[in-house]
Design a protein around this motif. Structure first.
Motif, short mmCIF file in Angstrom:
data_model
loop_
_atom_site.label_atom_id
_atom_site.label_comp_id
_atom_site.label_asym_id
_atom_site.label_seq_id
_atom_site.Cartn_x
_atom_site.Cartn_y
_atom_site.Cartn_z
N PHE A 83 5.22 -0.52 -0.38
CA PHE A 83 3.87 -0.43 0.04
C PHE A 83 4.04 0.41 1.51
N HIS A 84 3.20 1.62 1.46
CA HIS A 84 3.52 2.27 2.83
C HIS A 84 2.22 2.19 3.61
N ASP A 85 2.11 1.71 4.58
CA ASP A 85 0.97 1.99 5.76
C ASP A 85 -0.25 1.27 5.01
N VAL A 86 -0.35 0.18 4.27
CA VAL A 86 -1.45 -0.35 3.57
C VAL A 86 -2.46 -0.99 4.24
N THR A 87 -3.71 -0.71 4.30
CA THR A 87 -4.54 -1.49 4.70
C THR A 87 -5.74 -1.72 3.54
N PHE A 88 -6.12 -2.94 3.84
CA PHE A 88 -7.32 -3.42 2.80
C PHE A 88 -8.03 -4.49 3.19
N GLY A 89 -9.46 -4.12 2.71
CA GLY A 89 -10.49 -5.24 3.15
C GLY A 89 -11.45 -5.06 2.01
N TYR A 90 -12.21 -6.25 1.76
CA TYR A 90 -13.19 -6.15 0.72
C TYR A 90 -14.48 -5.41 1.17
N PRO A 91 -15.44 -4.74 0.83
CA PRO A 91 -16.59 -4.15 1.23
C PRO A 91 -17.47 -5.08 2.14
N GLY A 92 -17.68 -4.86 3.19
CA GLY A 92 -18.48 -5.45 4.27
C GLY A 92 -17.70 -6.72 5.01
N CYS A 93 -16.44 -6.58 4.95
CA CYS A 93 -15.78 -7.83 5.45
C CYS A 93 -14.45 -7.14 6.37
N LEU A 104 -3.08 -6.63 -5.27
CA LEU A 104 -2.62 -5.01 -4.91
C LEU A 104 -1.25 -4.71 -5.62
N MET A 105 -0.49 -5.58 -5.76
CA MET A 105 0.82 -5.16 -6.28
C MET A 105 0.70 -4.85 -7.92
N SER A 106 -0.34 -5.81 -8.51
CA SER A 106 -0.47 -5.61 -10.00
C SER A 106 -1.34 -4.32 -10.42
N GLN A 165 -7.34 -1.38 -5.22
CA GLN A 165 -6.50 -0.45 -4.42
C GLN A 165 -6.76 -0.30 -3.17
N PRO A 166 -5.83 -0.03 -2.07
CA PRO A 166 -5.78 -0.03 -0.85
C PRO A 166 -7.14 0.88 -0.35
N SER A 167 -7.39 0.33 0.84
CA SER A 167 -8.33 1.24 1.78
C SER A 167 -7.74 2.23 2.22
N LEU A 168 -6.34 2.05 2.87
CA LEU A 168 -5.85 3.25 3.19
C LEU A 168 -4.20 2.90 3.03
N GLY A 169 -3.62 4.04 2.85
CA GLY A 169 -2.25 3.91 2.76
C GLY A 169 -2.03 4.11 1.12
N ASP A 170 -0.99 3.99 0.76
CA ASP A 170 -0.68 4.11 -0.58
C ASP A 170 0.47 3.03 -1.10
N ILE A 171 0.38 2.71 -2.30
CA ILE A 171 1.22 1.64 -3.06
C ILE A 171 2.11 2.54 -4.12
N ARG A 172 3.32 2.66 -4.08
CA ARG A 172 3.93 3.60 -5.04
C ARG A 172 4.90 2.68 -5.90
#
Length: 814
Positions: free
Chosen positions: A489-499, A532-534, A538-545
């Motif tokens: 996980f590299h600089d991962v940011t995640f949030g559901y829409p509207g939250c 996110l791991m599976s 998908q993350p909002s920002l950053g990337d999962i490799r």
């Protein structure tokens, strides 16, 4: 001519004769009623009716005596007043009629008998679901005043399968029982039968069976839903209001009323006295229910289960199914029933709520029947254990789960010794009889004697062989080696829409040797992190490799969605893996405890624990590199959890576990990550330390009654894990440096972050800890494989004082 003295004496004699005659009539009536009651009791009407009639007779005598005294006073007053107070008499009669009506309504409301006996409706409802209960009854019936439950010769059938046969149900007041047994043996079915009163239960025992979530509503809030369940409190408060109104309407004219010679009528003063007695009784019951603090208790229970003050005011329609189940659990705890039935109450709770519930139930002073897969929870809650054996009987043990294991092993050992001794005796006698059983010699007579002894042993009953449950053997195949980094996980940011974002700038990695347990409050994003791991999210920002050849196997809380319930387990495997031979599929299912008739039974008829075994069999068949397990123990029995722990410890791939089962975490996890406040941080210490920190933060005192251990954990302890608890550096710590170097090659350079997130989740014991940067924190981690340098830690490696994790609802507490 008789004198005035003679006239007075004659009047006294006549009055005495009248009193004697009335006493004789009362005695005759009492003896007649007594004889009638005795005859009724002999015909099986029971003792309760006789007891109530005797009380009513005594009350009748007391009221009659008070009536006579009141009549004397009224007669004297009438003589002085000349009988001119007619209007006052009408007012008194009106007040007396009002008091009589209120008194009758109050008595009917407070002392009305409730029919809690076995009903045809309950039996019919269970029968439509395929459940049939039979039991023995006595001529005396059930003692309705008893606080214990005793049912003899109980048989339980479900869809044609006999689950219990000729056993006894014994639940005594003040005991907390843990019900244990293999998946599918009938634990939940037995609890449903008790909750539906399909067995004889005294009417004085009220029952609450937690079986479903509360209905969603857009008008009822969570706190209102909890408060509304206490029907008795509401009824008593309404009754107290009516009694107070009646008394206040009678206090303006407290005069008495002469109702003639009818001794059944009460004067106004006597009715006021009885109203006061009833009002005192109501207030005593309200004090016992603690009605004055009802809302405070309800809010305290909801808070302990994880509801903030704002959430308590939300409508139930706004909550998910798991949170509505928490509301149902809060209702059960708030009403304080005599018999509380809980089937896996911790399934929808986070670890903080489990700790609170464990402490709350450990003080339960009525009857508690609990089904749970958590050894630690059972150890700290239960006082007795009921074992649902394969012989279709209930066996009772004193003590919690650990004491049950110890007692059962000792009992089985002694039974095995007795069994082997009897079998040796039988074998020896049979050989002697076969050798010397014929003829007339001395040995033949001894052989005949031994034959009689053998027959006597058989008639008396031989000791059965101890019950040996078939061990489960879960196994996840070796997925093969993948070089790190496997999942980064590299600089991962995640949030559901509207939250609001659940995670902000998160960095970590997972490899094949990772053994990680995710903990944290509900809603912090543990399941989201697994998704996110599976790759489901998908993350909002950053990337999962992920590694190019990485294959992950995921077990979700909604595992039933993976299955087709109209198929049998064997048909399901044939559809998923058509190229596998049928025998191989049978062997694979059997390895996970799905064997025999279970393989050809429709999955909709299987228990939740049996369905989860089918999902684990599919998970193993897919041969994943990393196991993502989200609450895998929710419906598993103890044996299945031990088998799962053993299989995970023997697995050559990685593990990310989300669970509130501290026993499983203690068996398989090497490190604990806390998901909270948009970050992922490592906790230094084992799960027992984490639990004790949580208890201290929540203000819960007292020592734990059991250790976090299990069958699998005992067999897989290694020397390196034992050394890890000491102050000496471990082999794992020595391997940090090369792993860090490997990570630096994969990761791009990243500036250090020195700012703490808003709303710090850590309790700083030392002011010097405030300046800890992520780089320092990362240097203390030991097993994050590919990305450990970026994961925040609970303590710096430079020897600063450790910081304790603070639950969300306790952070702003003064």
């Amino acid at each position: 001519m008789p004198s005035k003295w003679h006239e007075k004496q004659e009047k006294k004699r006549l009055e005495q004769a009248l009193r004697d005659e009335a006493a004789v009539r009362d005695a005759i009536d009492f003896e007649g009623n007594l004889a009638k009651d005795v005859r009724g009791a002999a015909m099986g009407e029971g003792e309760e009716e006789l007891f109530e009639k005797k009380l009513s007779k005594e009350e009748k005598k007391a009221l009659a005596k008070a009536k006579r005294e009141a009549k004397k006073k009224a007669k004297g007053k009438g003589g002085k007043d000349g009988g001119t107070n007619g209007d006052g008499g009408d007012d008194d009669k009106k007040g007396a009629d009002l008091a009589k009506e209120v008194l009758k309504n109050a008595q009917d409301g407070l002392f009305a008998e409730k029919d809690f006996s076995v009903t045809n409706e309950a039996a019919d409802k269970l029968a439509t679901e395929g459940t049939i209960c039979t039991f023995s009854t006595s001529k005396k019936g059930v003692d309705e005043r008893s606080r214990d439950i005793n049912v003899s010769n109980f048989t339980l059938q479900h869809k044609g399968m006999v689950m219990l046969d000729g056993t006894d149900i014994i639940l005594n007041h003040g005991n907390r029982y843990g019900l244990l047994g293999r998946n599918g043996c009938g634990k939940s079915t037995l609890m449903k039968a008790l909750g539906a009163r399909a067995v004889p239960i005294p009417s004085g025992i009220d029952i609450f069976h937690l079986k479903e979530e509360i209905e969603p509503s857009d008008t009822i809030s969570a706190i209102d839903a909890v408060m509304s369940v206490d029907e008795e409190r509401e009824r008593l408060e309404k009754e107290a209001e009516n009694l107070n109104n009646a008394l206040s309407s009678m206090t303006d004219d407290p005069g008495s009323n002469d109702n003639g010679d009818d001794e059944e009528e009460l004067t106004l003063e006597e009715q006021q006295e009885q109203l006061m007695d009833l009002l005192n009784y109501v207030y005593e019951r309200l004090d016992a229910l603690d009605a004055s603090t009802a809302e405070t208790r309800a809010r305290s229970i909801l808070k302990g289960l994880g509801f903030t003050h704002e959430m308590q005011e939300k409508k139930t329609k706004e909550f998910s199914g798991g949170w509505r189940m928490r509301v149902s659990l809060a209702r059960a705890l708030f009403i304080q029933p005599t018999l509380l039935l809980l089937d896996e109450p911790t399934n929808h709770l986070d670890m903080e709520a489990v700790i609170w519930l464990e402490d709350y139930l450990s003080k339960w002073d009525k009857i508690l029947l609990l089904i749970s897969h958590s050894q630690d929870f059972l150890n700290n809650v239960t006082t007795h254990t009921i074992h649902f054996t394969n012989r279709k009987v209930l066996t009772y043990y004193d003590g919690n789960y650990d004491q049950f294991i110890k007692t059962k092993s000792e009992k089985d050992e002694n039974q095995m010794k007795r069994y082997q001794w009897e079998q040796d005796q039988i074998k020896s006698m049979k050989e002697y009889i076969a050798r010397f059983g014929h003829g007339t010699s001395k040995n033949a007579k001894q052989a005949q004697s031994k034959e009689k002894v053998l027959e006597k042993m058989v008639r008396a009953g031989l000791t059965p062989m101890p019950e040996q449950e078939k061990p489960l053997n879960f196994k996840f195949p070796d997925p093969g080696h993948l070089p790190p980094p496997v999942l980064a996980f590299h600089d991962v940011t995640f949030g559901y829409p509207g939250c609001q974002p659940l995670y902000d700038n998160v960095n970590f990695g997972v490899d094949l040797d990772s053994r990680v347990a995710l903990v944290g409050p509900n809603g912090a994003g543990k399941t989201t992190l697994v998704k996110l791991m599976s790759g489901e999210l998908q993350p909002s920002l950053g990337d999962i490799r992920p590694h190019g050849h990485l294959k992950m196997g995921r077990f979700t809380q909604h595992f039933v969605d993976v299955l087709d319930l109209d198929l049998t387990p064997l048909e399901f495997f044939e559809r998923e893996y058509p190229n596998d031979p049928r025998e191989e599929q049978r062997k694979y299912l059997g390895r996970f405890g799905v064997s025999g008739k279970m393989q050809v039974q429709k999955m909709e008829e299987l228990s939740d624990g049996q369905k989860s075994r089918v999902v684990f069999a599919k998970l193993g068949r897919d041969v994943p590199h990393i196991l993502l397990l989200d609450e895998p123990t929710n419906h598993l029995d103890m044996e299945s959890i031990d088998a799962l722990a053993k299989a995970v410890n023997e697995f050559d791939g990685g593990l990310v576990l989300v669970s509130h089962d501290m026993r499983l975490i203690s068996q398989v996890a090497k490190e604990i990550w806390i998901c909270d406040n948009k970050t992922v941080a490592k906790y230094h210490g084992d799960i027992q330390n984490f639990k004790m920190d949580m208890r201290n933060q929540m203000g819960i005192e007292g020592e734990q009654k059991g250790q976090l251990r299990g069958d699998a954990s005992v067999s897989v302890k290694k020397a390196s894990e034992a050394k890890q608890n000491s102050n000496q550096p471990t082999k794992t710590e020595k391997k940090v440096v090369p792993k860090e170097k490997t990570v630096e090659k994969v990761r791009a350079a990243k500036p250090e972050r020195t700012s703490q997130p808003e709303g710090d989740v850590w309790d700083n014991d030392d002011d010097n800890n405030k300046g800890i940067t992520e780089k320092k924190a990362g240097s203390s981690l030991t097993s994050l494989a590919s990305m450990s340098s970026s994961l925040p830690s609970t303590a710096a490696s430079s020897g600063l004082a450790p910081r304790k994790y603070i639950p969300p609802h306790l952070r702003n507490r003064s």
